[in-house]
Scaffold this active site. Structure first.
Site, PDB file in Angstrom:
ATOM      1  N   ASP A 153       0.817  -1.213   0.000  1.00  0.00           N
ATOM      2  CA  ASP A 153       0.000   0.000   0.000  1.00  0.00           C
ATOM      3  C   ASP A 153       0.852   1.264   0.000  1.00  0.00           C
ATOM      4  OD1 ASP A 153       0.924  -0.461   2.577  1.00  0.00           O
ATOM      5  OD2 ASP A 153      -1.055  -0.774   3.444  1.00  0.00           O
ATOM      6  N   ASN A 176      -7.713  -2.525  14.555  1.00  0.00           N
ATOM      7  CA  ASN A 176      -9.095  -2.845  14.165  1.00  0.00           C
ATOM      8  C   ASN A 176      -9.147  -4.054  13.229  1.00  0.00           C
ATOM      9  OD1 ASN A 176      -8.098  -1.856  11.772  1.00  0.00           O
ATOM     10  ND2 ASN A 176      -9.481  -0.093  11.629  1.00  0.00           N
ATOM     11  N   HIS A 194      -7.349  -4.484  10.470  1.00  0.00           N
ATOM     12  CA  HIS A 194      -7.092  -4.260   9.044  1.00  0.00           C
ATOM     13  C   HIS A 194      -5.801  -4.949   8.599  1.00  0.00           C
ATOM     14  CE1 HIS A 194      -4.846  -0.235   9.956  1.00  0.00           C
ATOM     15  NE2 HIS A 194      -3.945  -1.127   9.630  1.00  0.00           N
ATOM     16  N   GLU A 250      -9.835  -1.749   5.595  1.00  0.00           N
ATOM     17  CA  GLU A 250     -10.471  -1.452   6.875  1.00  0.00           C
ATOM     18  C   GLU A 250     -11.687  -2.358   7.076  1.00  0.00           C
ATOM     19  OE1 GLU A 250      -8.964   0.448   8.807  1.00  0.00           O
ATOM     20  OE2 GLU A 250      -8.048   2.142   7.791  1.00  0.00           O
TER      21      GLU A 250
HETATM   22  C1  F6R Z   1       1.438  -1.234   6.239  1.00  0.00           C
HETATM   23  C2  F6R Z   1       0.129  -1.865   6.360  1.00  0.00           C
HETATM   24  C3  F6R Z   1      -0.652  -1.811   7.627  1.00  0.00           C
HETATM   25  C4  F6R Z   1       0.169  -2.118   8.863  1.00  0.00           C
HETATM   26  C5  F6R Z   1      -0.695  -2.050  10.113  1.00  0.00           C
HETATM   27  C6  F6R Z   1       0.122  -2.249  11.379  1.00  0.00           C
HETATM   28  O1  F6R Z   1       1.964  -1.416   4.944  1.00  0.00           O
HETATM   29  O2  F6R Z   1      -0.335  -2.394   5.414  1.00  0.00           O
HETATM   30  O3  F6R Z   1      -1.720  -2.731   7.533  1.00  0.00           O
HETATM   31  O4  F6R Z   1       0.734  -3.387   8.741  1.00  0.00           O
HETATM   32  O5  F6R Z   1      -1.337  -0.811  10.189  1.00  0.00           O
HETATM   33  O6  F6R Z   1       0.982  -1.166  11.536  1.00  0.00           O
HETATM   34  P1  F6R Z   1       2.156  -1.192  12.613  1.00  0.00           P
HETATM   35  O7  F6R Z   1       3.084  -2.281  12.170  1.00  0.00           O
HETATM   36  O8  F6R Z   1       2.823   0.165  12.526  1.00  0.00           O
HETATM   37  O9  F6R Z   1       1.537  -1.490  13.922  1.00  0.00           O
END
Ligand code: F6R
Length: 233
Positions: free
Chosen positions: A62, A128, A130, A135
């Protein structure tokens, strides 16, 4: 779904590194990569290793909409900082969040994934549930697409920006269907703030309310959790 419990982030990152190294020995040629704090230690281990990625393709999950690749908050920049500047890949793809036509970029990205099937996809997980920027409520059959970030994700990501207003409100993300095409999915979760999402992912119903629960339907998904993230299992 296989769940591997480890003591902490360092042990979990080592385990993930070993899975990648073994996969590459067995001819894995395409790695799906994530950003965020979760894979940082894994990337450091890859940087410190003897592994050669010059024949490997990487495809990132992403990117924020509206940030240029040289913006220090962009996921392009993150990947260069943590991995690519030290370990060049044959090809490294990150969605272009500055494309003039984001829907065309999304289509192009799914074609890229079809042309370069992902052998091992690294995932983090949001509080959450995701994965990528998918989401809660995102349909499971959705390919790469443009996303409006939820307030929970904006709040969680605000720590990386000078103030919350600077956090982009939109992103472009591989969809759940794009992620599920990967041959092996490796989700990492470290820390108590991931415990609820991990419990729903592993033991909850498969539901769009917790996007990561879809991994229960994947034939080869591995979840690596530290003790804190495993607390509610
Ligand atoms: C990042 C991504 C997100 C993160 C998630 C956890 O490329 O796709 O889904 O993996 O938000 O973020 P952290 O690792 O910062 O807790």
């Amino acid at each position: 779904m296989q769940v591997i419990k480890v003591a902490d982030k360092v042990a979990g990152s080592q385990k993930a590194f070993e899975i990648i190294a073994t996969g590459m020995q067995a001819n894995a040629k395409v790695l799906g990569l994530a950003t965020g704090s979760t894979p940082e230690t894994l990337y450091q281990k890859m940087v410190d290793s003897e592994l050669d990625f010059s024949q490997t393709t990487s495809i990132n999950l992403d990117e924020y909409v509206g940030l240029t690749a040289d913006n220090d908050q962009s996921y392009h920049y993150f990947m260069n900082q943590h991995l690519f500047q030290y370990k060049p890949f044959k090809n490294s793809y990150v969605p272009n969040g500055n494309a003039s036509d984001l829907d065309a970029e999304a289509k192009h990205y799914d074609q890229l994934i079809d042309d370069n099937p992902i052998d091992i996809q690294i995932l983090g997980i949001g509080q959450n549930g995701h994965i990528g920027f998918n989401e809660p409520g995102t349909p499971f059959d959705c390919g790469t697409h443009r996303v409006q970030l939820t307030q929970s994700t904006i709040d969680a990501n605000a720590r990386f920006f000078a103030n919350e207003d600077d956090v982009p409100r939109e992103a472009i993300s591989m969809g759940i269907a794009s992620i599920m095409k990967s041959k092996h999915i490796l989700l990492l979760a470290f820390g108590a703030n991931k415990a609820d999402a991990i419990a729903k992912t592993v033991n909850g119903p498969v539901s769009e309310d917790c996007p990561a629960s879809v991994l229960q339907n994947h034939p080869n998904a591995t979840i690596i959790v530290d003790e804190a993230a495993a607390a509610n299992l």
